[in-house]
Write an enzyme that holds these catalytic residues in place. Structure first.
Site, mmCIF file in Angstrom:
data_model
loop_
_atom_site.group_PDB
_atom_site.id
_atom_site.type_symbol
_atom_site.label_atom_id
_atom_site.label_comp_id
_atom_site.label_asym_id
_atom_site.label_seq_id
_atom_site.Cartn_x
_atom_site.Cartn_y
_atom_site.Cartn_z
ATOM 1 N N GLU A 108 26.771 -27.612 31.115
ATOM 2 C CA GLU A 108 27.230 -26.401 31.813
ATOM 3 C C GLU A 108 27.801 -26.756 33.184
ATOM 4 O OE1 GLU A 108 23.589 -24.206 31.260
ATOM 5 O OE2 GLU A 108 24.032 -24.108 29.115
ATOM 6 N N ASN B 209 14.387 -26.274 30.987
ATOM 7 C CA ASN B 209 15.468 -26.003 31.935
ATOM 8 C C ASN B 209 15.657 -24.491 31.983
ATOM 9 O OD1 ASN B 209 17.846 -25.710 33.325
ATOM 10 N ND2 ASN B 209 19.139 -26.726 31.781
ATOM 11 N N TRP B 210 15.267 -23.895 33.083
ATOM 12 C CA TRP B 210 15.335 -22.425 33.184
ATOM 13 C C TRP B 210 16.749 -21.939 33.481
ATOM 14 C CZ3 TRP B 210 10.605 -19.499 35.689
ATOM 15 C CH2 TRP B 210 9.482 -19.679 34.874
ATOM 16 N N LYS B 211 17.649 -22.869 33.818
ATOM 17 C CA LYS B 211 19.041 -22.478 34.144
ATOM 18 C C LYS B 211 19.003 -21.392 35.234
ATOM 19 C CE LYS B 211 20.350 -24.038 29.602
ATOM 20 N NZ LYS B 211 21.269 -23.988 28.472
ATOM 21 N N GLY C 220 22.089 -23.007 23.143
ATOM 22 C CA GLY C 220 22.061 -21.548 23.187
ATOM 23 C C GLY C 220 22.694 -20.876 21.980
ATOM 24 N N SER D 25 18.873 -25.605 21.286
ATOM 25 C CA SER D 25 18.234 -24.670 20.345
ATOM 26 C C SER D 25 16.904 -25.181 19.785
ATOM 27 C CB SER D 25 19.198 -24.299 19.212
ATOM 28 O OG SER D 25 20.323 -23.614 19.736
ATOM 29 N N HIS E 195 24.384 -31.857 33.271
ATOM 30 C CA HIS E 195 24.249 -30.874 32.185
ATOM 31 C C HIS E 195 25.651 -30.405 31.776
ATOM 32 C CE1 HIS E 195 23.243 -27.297 29.928
ATOM 33 N NE2 HIS E 195 22.030 -27.794 29.815
ATOM 34 N N GLU F 273 22.317 -33.650 24.378
ATOM 35 C CA GLU F 273 22.462 -32.221 24.135
ATOM 36 C C GLU F 273 23.851 -31.951 23.578
ATOM 37 O OE1 GLU F 273 19.468 -29.861 26.767
ATOM 38 O OE2 GLU F 273 21.389 -29.961 27.778
HETATM 39 P P1 13P Z 1 18.782 -23.960 24.646
HETATM 40 O O1 13P Z 1 17.429 -24.530 24.350
HETATM 41 O O2 13P Z 1 18.732 -22.553 25.166
HETATM 42 O O3 13P Z 1 19.733 -24.145 23.502
HETATM 43 O O4 13P Z 1 19.383 -24.808 25.874
HETATM 44 C C1 13P Z 1 19.349 -26.190 25.814
HETATM 45 C C2 13P Z 1 19.726 -26.710 27.150
HETATM 46 O O5 13P Z 1 20.861 -26.597 27.573
HETATM 47 C C3 13P Z 1 18.672 -27.352 27.956
HETATM 48 O O6 13P Z 1 19.224 -28.015 29.037
#
Ligand code: 13P
Length: 243
Positions: free
Chosen positions: A91, A9-11, A165, A203, A89, A159
């Site tokens: 976020e 997931n590149w966000k 993160g 992570s 997600h 997650e």
């Molecule tokens: P990280 O791998 O940067 O912790 O992010 C996980 C994530 O939110 C994937 O959707």
């Protein structure tokens, strides 16, 4: 055993110049024995056409079209060349107030557009510390996973919000507990529950991937930061192939 999936997931990261990372990955893992999915920002989806692995969006609207300035429908993602989309997600749940009802509607829209929905669930740190994790997971599963879910049209990503993160990862026992709980709950609703892929996210790195993939009911990972560079994502894909 469902086919394993390494998903990135590149966000809100990635410009056209970063497409080289995707091309490098595709070259290195042309013969991969696991599925590989990258969810770049929407602006890069079309440019990924022809890449030999799966491409997904990071969100979609509940409707197919209409007066929703700035939004993208699942049908548009499919039209641009995506075959997956992430829904729910944390976020999006936190930044855009997405409830379980909205996440279920978005996942349904994804299914209707022929996309596989990667539906995300997970507890906050407060919920973990107060012992409410499995209760939160139950509520999110009941509310976010639509009835027409199958192993073909849905992937579930656990997650924990506090692991995203942060470099903090649950213990392997904690991951195993939640994943087996999710599997058991799914078996109450879906005939093909054993084949629904359950990803862990939060992570994940090359250095911890093999341990996480050895946990029962972990069928892959949804990776944020470590999916942005081919050199970081490659070892995770390899660890999944070897698991
Ligand atoms: P990280 O791998 O940067 O912790 O992010 C996980 C994530 O939110 C994937 O959707």
């Amino acid at each position: 055993m469902p086919r394993k999936l390494a998903a990135g997931n590149w966000k809100m990261n990635g410009l056209r110049a970063n497409l080289t990372e995707i091309h490098t990955l595709a070259e290195r893992h042309a013969e991969a024995s696991v599925d590989i999915l990258i969810c770049p920002p929407t602006t890069l989806i079309h440019a990924c056409n022809g890449v030999l692995f799966d491409i997904g969006g990071q969100d979609c609207h509940t409707e197919t079209g209409g007066a929703h300035t700035g939004d993208i429908s699942a049908q548009m993602l499919a039209d641009a060349g995506a075959n997956y989309v992430i829904t729910g997600h944390s976020e999006r749940r936190a930044d855009h107030g997405e409830t379980d009802v909205i996440v279920a509607a978005k996942s349904t829209a994804a299914h209707e557009a022929g996309l596989t929905a990667v539906i995300c669930i997970g507890e906050t740190l407060d919920e973990r510390e107060s012992g409410a994790t499995l209760e939160v997971i139950d509520t999110q599963l009941a509310g976010s996973i639509p009835d027409q879910t199958t192993a073909q049209n849905t992937v579930i990503a656990y997650e924990p919000v506090w692991a995203i993160g942060t470099g903090k990862v649950p213990t392997l026992d904690q991951i195993g507990e939640v994943h087996s709980h999710i599997r058991a709950r799914l078996s109450e609703r879906f005939a093909d529950s054993a084949d629904i892929r359950l990803l862990y996210g939060g992570s994940v790195k090359g250095s911890n991937a093999a341990d996480i993939f050895a946990v029962a009911n972990v069928d892959g990972a949804l990776v944020g930061g470590a999916s942005l560079k081919a050199d970081d994502f490659s070892p995770i894909i390899t660890a999944l192939e070897n698991s």
